[in-house]
Design an enzyme around this catalytic site. Structure first.
Site, mmCIF file in Angstrom:
data_model
loop_
_atom_site.group_PDB
_atom_site.id
_atom_site.type_symbol
_atom_site.label_atom_id
_atom_site.label_comp_id
_atom_site.label_asym_id
_atom_site.label_seq_id
_atom_site.Cartn_x
_atom_site.Cartn_y
_atom_site.Cartn_z
ATOM 1 N N GLY A 38 0.839 -1.198 0.000
ATOM 2 C CA GLY A 38 0.000 0.000 0.000
ATOM 3 C C GLY A 38 0.872 1.245 0.000
ATOM 4 C CB CYS A 65 5.353 -4.212 -0.236
ATOM 5 S SG CYS A 65 6.299 -2.730 -0.650
ATOM 6 C CE1 TYR A 66 1.912 1.215 5.319
ATOM 7 C CE2 TYR A 66 0.194 -0.437 5.615
ATOM 8 C CZ TYR A 66 0.776 0.765 5.978
ATOM 9 O OH TYR A 66 0.228 1.505 6.997
ATOM 10 C CG HIS A 153 5.289 -5.690 -4.914
ATOM 11 N ND1 HIS A 153 4.082 -5.473 -4.298
ATOM 12 C CD2 HIS A 153 6.051 -4.615 -4.607
ATOM 13 C CE1 HIS A 153 4.098 -4.314 -3.662
ATOM 14 N NE2 HIS A 153 5.293 -3.775 -3.842
ATOM 15 C CD GLU A 155 2.106 -8.316 -5.479
ATOM 16 O OE1 GLU A 155 2.970 -8.986 -4.888
ATOM 17 O OE2 GLU A 155 1.876 -7.113 -5.222
ATOM 18 C CG ASP A 211 -17.890 -11.249 -17.948
ATOM 19 O OD1 ASP A 211 -17.089 -12.101 -18.396
ATOM 20 O OD2 ASP A 211 -17.593 -10.069 -17.752
ATOM 21 C CE LYS A 361 -14.061 -11.482 -20.068
ATOM 22 N NZ LYS A 361 -15.083 -10.439 -19.862
HETATM 23 N N1 LIG Z 1 -26.557 -4.395 -23.413
HETATM 24 C C1 LIG Z 1 -26.787 -5.079 -22.267
HETATM 25 N N2 LIG Z 1 -28.018 -5.596 -22.019
HETATM 26 C C2 LIG Z 1 -28.263 -6.270 -20.890
HETATM 27 N N3 LIG Z 1 -27.374 -6.467 -19.922
HETATM 28 C C3 LIG Z 1 -26.136 -5.969 -20.091
HETATM 29 C C4 LIG Z 1 -25.770 -5.260 -21.287
HETATM 30 N N4 LIG Z 1 -24.478 -4.905 -21.169
HETATM 31 C C5 LIG Z 1 -24.048 -5.361 -19.983
HETATM 32 N N5 LIG Z 1 -25.048 -6.002 -19.319
HETATM 33 C C6 LIG Z 1 -24.991 -6.615 -17.978
HETATM 34 O O1 LIG Z 1 -23.881 -6.073 -17.254
HETATM 35 C C7 LIG Z 1 -22.967 -7.100 -16.911
HETATM 36 C C8 LIG Z 1 -21.550 -6.611 -16.919
HETATM 37 O O2 LIG Z 1 -21.144 -6.262 -18.238
HETATM 38 P P1 LIG Z 1 -19.745 -6.782 -18.783
HETATM 39 O O3 LIG Z 1 -19.499 -6.102 -20.071
HETATM 40 O O4 LIG Z 1 -18.764 -6.678 -17.693
HETATM 41 O O5 LIG Z 1 -19.991 -8.323 -18.985
HETATM 42 P P2 LIG Z 1 -20.347 -9.128 -20.290
HETATM 43 O O6 LIG Z 1 -20.807 -8.200 -21.342
HETATM 44 O O7 LIG Z 1 -21.294 -10.193 -19.895
HETATM 45 O O8 LIG Z 1 -18.992 -9.803 -20.663
HETATM 46 P P3 LIG Z 1 -17.744 -9.127 -21.352
HETATM 47 O O9 LIG Z 1 -16.894 -8.644 -20.204
HETATM 48 O O10 LIG Z 1 -17.152 -10.263 -22.093
HETATM 49 O O11 LIG Z 1 -18.183 -8.005 -22.212
HETATM 50 C C9 LIG Z 1 -23.243 -8.169 -17.932
HETATM 51 O O12 LIG Z 1 -22.777 -9.417 -17.496
HETATM 52 C C10 LIG Z 1 -24.736 -8.099 -18.070
HETATM 53 O O13 LIG Z 1 -25.372 -8.760 -16.989
HETATM 54 N N1 LIG Z 2 4.457 -0.935 -2.258
HETATM 55 C C1 LIG Z 2 4.382 -0.765 -0.946
HETATM 56 O O1 LIG Z 2 3.682 -1.498 -0.261
HETATM 57 C C2 LIG Z 2 5.131 0.429 -0.392
HETATM 58 C C3 LIG Z 2 5.147 0.471 1.110
HETATM 59 C C4 LIG Z 2 5.631 1.824 1.646
HETATM 60 N N2 LIG Z 2 4.702 2.852 1.251
HETATM 61 C C5 LIG Z 2 7.026 2.128 1.130
HETATM 62 O O2 LIG Z 2 7.202 3.022 0.343
HETATM 63 O O3 LIG Z 2 7.970 1.501 1.577
#
Ligand SMILES: Nc1ncnc2c1ncn2[C@@H]1O[C@H](COP(=O)(O)OP(=O)(O)OP(=O)(O)O)[C@@H](O)[C@H]1O
Ligand SMILES: NC(=O)CC[C@H](N)C(=O)O
Ligand SMILES: O=c1[nH]c(=O)c2[nH+]cn([C@@H]3O[C@H](COP(=O)(O)O)[C@@H](O)[C@H]3O)c2[nH]1
Ligand SMILES: [Mg+2]
Length: 506
Positions: A38, A65-66, A153, A155, A211, A361
């Site tokens: 952080g 880290c932090y 880090h 990750e 999604d 995803k």
């Molecule tokens: N045009 C739309 N009509 C109805 N629901 C929608 C529409 N666009 C988005 N949503 C709703 O909002 C949610 C989030 O949208 P998002 O774009 O993140 O997901 P997605 O469209 O399902 O997948 P992707 O991330 O692949 O585009 C969708 O899963 C859906 O439930």
């Molecule tokens: N990336 C971090 O977690 C940084 C920790 C703290 N802020 C530092 O500068 O040391």
């Protein structure tokens, strides 16, 4: 990122705020705890601390880290500001045998650092297991208490043995088996959906994206034809999208689909609005109003023959990154309000059914494949719900949408023709409606708008890099857009990774 990498090690993970109490932690029965990094300094007034009793729960802890610095400070070590900062790739050396975390790894390695403070003294009972030139205490371990910390880090992909450090903590130190996968998610979610909705009617916002397709498939598996899908045409869609959803999607899945034409409604609501967060909230609200309208229509239709009860449940394909970026709960930053989370209106009447809310995803794609959804749907590039509305920097108008739709169609066609669809994560095309520049077209002066190309590569949209598209392809796209789209006289390429840029411009 950390949560994501832990999942990659086949261990389920959740993010909780730093002000969680030890009792609340205990109630979740975790098998391991990771303290994240952080921006604050532990010795500053008001810096996030944590309930010290968390260290007495007997649950293995890894500080990063932090989190490492907080751990040192809380357990009686010392943290100092030496003025020696380390940013980016840094040489680190494992000391001694490296213990559980670093054992078996090469002594000299490259890690990703990003800090200005450092642990100057490890707490009692801790052994120093790594150091770098500027940071003598770069990692420590207390095997008896199963408490560990690293200054770098793990990750981040740039850290050579980062995933190995996390896996050593999870599997070896904490003894957590690698048994979490998308298979158990399907069975669990189907049961949870049945328990939540009972015999009630359900609508699902279906966008044609991955999604919502996977969410709909899970709900369909759980409650069959209690489900009706609702596609909202909000006028912010790309060329041909409505037809694709109405025809191709229904053909592939056989779902019952209702389309709501809300083009005027959205455009009216967005008139005069330029602030990105305000746009997102308006779009979120109008989505819900459209779903309410569709739900009422369904009830009226049913009223003709059977006892009709109101539709209480709304399924959304919300993923974990949507929640995290919308500031999912206390302690996380609000980066942008995704329309389906932070953009929801306060007077929401539906109970939400979001079976993918804790997933990333690639996990969702795996579930979609297991449920037998066709690759054209599962492999689709993401397209945000607010659509072109957040790709017009400036006010959204019908004319600007038409212009952007034309430019976007060219980019998509060229990327497909070049066979690059599978290689890029997505390529937002952005219209800078408030920016104009001078051009010369047809021997005359033009004063037009720039179009930005934002091709990105990513695994999970949490981080991304800009995709190095071939120059001849970029040239072709630029040429076509400036020739075919009136009002555009310049095409520019966004060469920013995420972070610091997000994928979408708004
Ligand atoms: N045009 C739309 N009509 C109805 N629901 C929608 C529409 N666009 C988005 N949503 C709703 O909002 C949610 C989030 O949208 P998002 O774009 O993140 O997901 P997605 O469209 O399902 O997948 P992707 O991330 O692949 O585009 C969708 O899963 C859906 O439930
Ligand atoms: N990336 C971090 O977690 C940084 C920790 C703290 N802020 C530092 O500068 O040391
Ligand atoms: O359904 C959505 N509703 C939204 O409000 C939204 N905002 C961004 N995105 C998509 O999320 C991913 C990460 O985008 P950012 O880096 O711009 O936050 C990218 O894939 C974006 O396209 C959204 N999807
Ligand atoms: Mg989408």
């Amino acid at each position: 990122m950390i949560a994501r990498r832990v999942r990659e090690a086949s261990v389920y993970s959740e993010i909780v705020p730093s002000n969680i109490t030890a009792a609340e932690v205990a109630a979740k029965s975790p098998v391991g705890i990771v303290l994240s990094g952080g921006p604050s300094s532990v010795y500053e007034e008001g810096a996030p601390g944590l309930d010290p009793a968390i260290f007495d729960l007997g649950v293995p802890v890894l500080g990063i880290c932090y989190g490492f610095q907080v751990m040192a400070q809380t357990l009686g070590g010392e943290v100092a500001h030496s003025g020696l900062r380390e940013y980016g790739a840094t040489d680190m050396a494992v000391t001694g045998d490296g213990g559980v975390l670093l054992g078996g790894q090469p002594v000299d390695q490259t890690v990703w650092m990003s800090h200005g403070d450092q642990v100057s003294k490890a707490p009692e009972g801790f052994t120093v297991v790594a150091s770098s030139a500027s940071t003598p205490v770069a990692a420590f371990a207390n095997d008896a208490k199963q408490q560990y910390g690293v200054q770098w880090h793990p990750e981040v992909k740039h850290t050579q043995f980062g995933q190995n450090v996390l896996e050593n903590f999870l599997h070896t130190a904490a003894g957590i088996p690698a048994d979490w996968n998308s298979g158990n998610v399907i069975a669990d979610q189907v049961a949870a959906i049945r328990a939540q909705v009972g015999s009630g009617k359900v609508i699902c916002g279906l966008s044609g994206g991955v999604d919502s397709a996977v969410a709909a498939a899970l709900v369909h598996e759980a409650v069959g034809d209690q489900l009706t899908c609702v596609f909202v045409d909000h006028g912010l869609l790309r060329a041909d999208e409505r037809r694709q959803v109405e025809e191709d999607y229904v053909a592939a899945t056989g779902v019952r689909l209702v389309t709501v034409d809300a083009r005027e409604q959205f455009l009216d609501a967005l008139a005069g609005v330029t602030d990105p967060e305000q746009k997102r909230k308006i779009i979120g609200r109008e989505f819900i109003r459209s779903f309410e309208g569709a739900a009422e229509a369904l009830v009226l239709e049913a009223a003709a023959d059977a006892a009709s009860e109101p539709v209480k449940f709304l399924v959304q394909g919300t993923l974990y990154p949507d929640v995290v970026e919308s500031g999912g709960g206390t302690g996380t930053a609000n980066i942008k309000s995704h329309h389906n989370v932070g953009g929801l209106p306060e007077d929401l009447q539906f109970a939400l059914v979001e079976p993918l809310r804790t997933l990333f995803k690639d996990e969702v794609r795996a579930i979609g494949r297991q449920l037998g959804l066709p690759e054209v749907i599962v492999g689709r590039q993401p397209f945000p719900g607010p659509g072109l509305g957040i790709r017009i920097v400036g006010e959204v108008t019908f004319e600007r949408l038409e212009l952007l739709r034309a430019a976007d169609a060219i980019v998509r066609a060229e990327l497909t023709a070049a066979g690059l669809d599978g290689e890029i994560w997505q390529c937002p095309v952005v219209l800078l409606a408030d920016v104009r520049s001078v051009g010369v077209q047809g021997d005359g002066r033009t004063y037009g708008h720039p179009i930005v190309l934002r091709p990105v590569s990513s695994e999970d949209a949490m981080t991304a890099d800009w995709t190095r598209l071939p120059y001849d392809l970029l040239a072709r796209i630029s040429n076509r857009i400036t020739n075919e789209v009136a009002g555009v006289n310049r095409v520019v390429l966004d060469v920013t990774s995420k972070p610091p840029g997000t994928i979408e411009w708004e």
